[in-house]
Structures are given as C-alpha cells and as structure tokens.
Design a protein around this motif. Structure first.
Motif, short mmCIF file in Angstrom:
data_model
loop_
_atom_site.label_atom_id
_atom_site.label_comp_id
_atom_site.label_asym_id
_atom_site.label_seq_id
_atom_site.Cartn_x
_atom_site.Cartn_y
_atom_site.Cartn_z
N PHE A 45 0.83 -1.20 0.00
CA PHE A 45 0.00 0.00 0.00
C PHE A 45 0.87 1.26 0.00
N MET A 46 1.86 1.29 0.88
CA MET A 46 2.73 2.47 0.98
C MET A 46 3.53 2.67 -0.30
N LYS A 47 4.08 1.60 -0.84
CA LYS A 47 4.95 1.71 -2.02
C LYS A 47 4.15 1.98 -3.30
N SER A 48 3.04 1.29 -3.49
CA SER A 48 2.32 1.44 -4.75
C SER A 48 1.64 2.80 -4.87
N TYR A 49 1.08 3.28 -3.79
CA TYR A 49 0.41 4.58 -3.86
C TYR A 49 1.37 5.74 -3.68
N GLY A 50 2.58 5.45 -3.29
CA GLY A 50 3.59 6.49 -3.14
C GLY A 50 4.20 6.91 -4.46
N ILE A 51 4.01 6.10 -5.51
CA ILE A 51 4.61 6.43 -6.80
C ILE A 51 3.75 7.39 -7.61
N GLY A 52 2.50 7.58 -7.19
CA GLY A 52 1.66 8.58 -7.83
C GLY A 52 0.83 8.10 -8.99
N LYS A 53 1.01 6.85 -9.43
CA LYS A 53 0.22 6.33 -10.54
C LYS A 53 -0.88 5.44 -9.97
N ALA A 54 -2.10 5.72 -10.33
CA ALA A 54 -3.23 4.93 -9.83
C ALA A 54 -3.20 3.54 -10.45
N PHE A 55 -3.52 2.55 -9.67
CA PHE A 55 -3.56 1.16 -10.11
C PHE A 55 -4.95 0.86 -10.67
N ARG A 56 -5.02 0.34 -11.89
CA ARG A 56 -6.31 0.08 -12.51
C ARG A 56 -6.54 -1.39 -12.86
N SER A 57 -5.50 -2.11 -13.22
CA SER A 57 -5.66 -3.51 -13.61
C SER A 57 -4.33 -4.23 -13.39
N ASN A 58 -4.31 -5.52 -13.66
CA ASN A 58 -3.07 -6.29 -13.49
C ASN A 58 -2.00 -5.85 -14.47
N GLU A 59 -2.40 -5.25 -15.57
CA GLU A 59 -1.41 -4.79 -16.55
C GLU A 59 -0.84 -3.42 -16.17
N ASP A 60 -1.60 -2.69 -15.38
CA ASP A 60 -1.18 -1.36 -14.94
C ASP A 60 -0.30 -1.46 -13.71
N GLY A 61 0.36 -0.40 -13.38
CA GLY A 61 1.05 -0.30 -12.11
C GLY A 61 2.36 -1.06 -12.05
N ASP A 62 2.91 -1.10 -10.88
CA ASP A 62 4.18 -1.76 -10.65
C ASP A 62 3.96 -3.06 -9.89
N TYR A 63 5.05 -3.70 -9.49
CA TYR A 63 4.95 -4.96 -8.76
C TYR A 63 4.25 -4.79 -7.42
N TYR A 64 4.46 -3.66 -6.76
CA TYR A 64 3.81 -3.43 -5.47
C TYR A 64 2.29 -3.38 -5.63
N SER A 65 1.82 -2.72 -6.69
CA SER A 65 0.38 -2.63 -6.94
C SER A 65 -0.20 -4.01 -7.20
N ARG A 66 0.51 -4.79 -7.96
CA ARG A 66 0.03 -6.14 -8.27
C ARG A 66 0.02 -7.02 -7.03
N LYS A 67 1.05 -6.90 -6.23
CA LYS A 67 1.11 -7.70 -5.00
C LYS A 67 0.06 -7.23 -3.99
N LEU A 68 -0.29 -5.97 -4.03
CA LEU A 68 -1.33 -5.46 -3.14
C LEU A 68 -2.64 -6.21 -3.38
N VAL A 69 -2.99 -6.40 -4.64
CA VAL A 69 -4.21 -7.13 -4.98
C VAL A 69 -4.10 -8.57 -4.48
N PHE A 70 -2.95 -9.19 -4.66
CA PHE A 70 -2.73 -10.57 -4.21
C PHE A 70 -2.90 -10.68 -2.69
N PHE A 71 -2.28 -9.78 -1.94
CA PHE A 71 -2.34 -9.88 -0.48
C PHE A 71 -3.70 -9.50 0.08
N GLU A 72 -4.43 -8.63 -0.61
CA GLU A 72 -5.81 -8.35 -0.20
C GLU A 72 -6.65 -9.64 -0.28
N ARG A 73 -6.47 -10.39 -1.36
CA ARG A 73 -7.19 -11.66 -1.51
C ARG A 73 -6.72 -12.68 -0.48
N ARG A 74 -5.42 -12.72 -0.25
CA ARG A 74 -4.85 -13.68 0.71
C ARG A 74 -5.40 -13.41 2.12
#
Length: 123
Positions: free
Chosen positions: A65-94
């Motif tokens: 959460f801290m790393k993905s939203y700190g970069i300033g680009k909103a996360f929209r899908s699995n193709e968007d964003g960086d690794y932190y944004s993608r892992k955020l979705v994974f850990f929310e499900r976990r």
C-alpha cells in the motif's frame, strides 16, 4: 510478539527487506482487530502457522500500500502499475481468504468456551 519477525522478513523477496518493527506492530494491530470481531481478546491469541501467515499478509499488504500509492500512478488492472500494486491485490485476496478460514480455535491455540463463538459439533 506472536510471530517470528525473521520468518516474515524472509518470506517474500521483494517485500521482506521492507518489513520494519513499526509495520509488524501495525500488523499485530490488524490481527487484534480481526480477533476482536470474533470476540477474542488479545491475551488469548496464540502463535500458530495460520496466525503467522495472516500477520505476514498484513505486513506485506501495508508495504504494498505504501509503495504502490507512493509512486503517484493509480492502479487500474493487473497490466497497470508496478509490482507493489500487483502484490497489493494478491495480499488483499490472501488476507480475505485467511480471515474466512481462521476459526476461534486457530487463533486461541485450541481454546474454546465461554465468551467465544465456537461450537463443538458431534455426530
């Protein structure tokens, strides 16, 4: 602490090195909050494999959460964003899966009884 901080730090190659004591304390707060929803007091929570997994997931989610939203680009899908944004979705499900799976007995190390919403069922 209820968990092994070194195991959490070594549990994920990308996120582990970012785990700090402050993040671990926040993860414990999330665990305590979850346990309270089941009517469990903090003192009755016992370490165990599933508890360790949940605390690790809370810790990693906080870092993502801290790393993905700190970069300033909103996360929209699995193709968007960086690794932190993608892992955020994974850990929310976990976390959701673990919270749905954990029982009072898992959190208390087998303790059940007065004050807890656990019922023994026998056939």
């Amino acid at each position: 602490m209820l968990y092994d901080a070194n195991l959490i730090r070594s549990g994920d190659e990308l996120l582990g090195p970012n785990v700090t004591n402050d993040i671990l304390m926040k993860a414990e707060g999330w665990l305590t909050s979850f346990a309270a929803r089941l009517g469990i007091v903090k003192e009755d929570i016992k370490p165990g494999f599933l508890v360790q997994e949940l605390v690790a997931a809370y810790s990693y989610r906080e870092i993502c959460f801290m790393k993905s939203y700190g970069i300033g680009k909103a996360f929209r899908s699995n193709e968007d964003g960086d690794y932190y944004s993608r892992k955020l979705v994974f850990f929310e499900r976990r976390i959701r899966d673990l919270e749905n799976r954990l029982t009072v007995k898992d959190l208390t190390g087998g303790k059940s009884g007065q004050g807890y919403r656990a019922t023994e069922i026998a056939r």
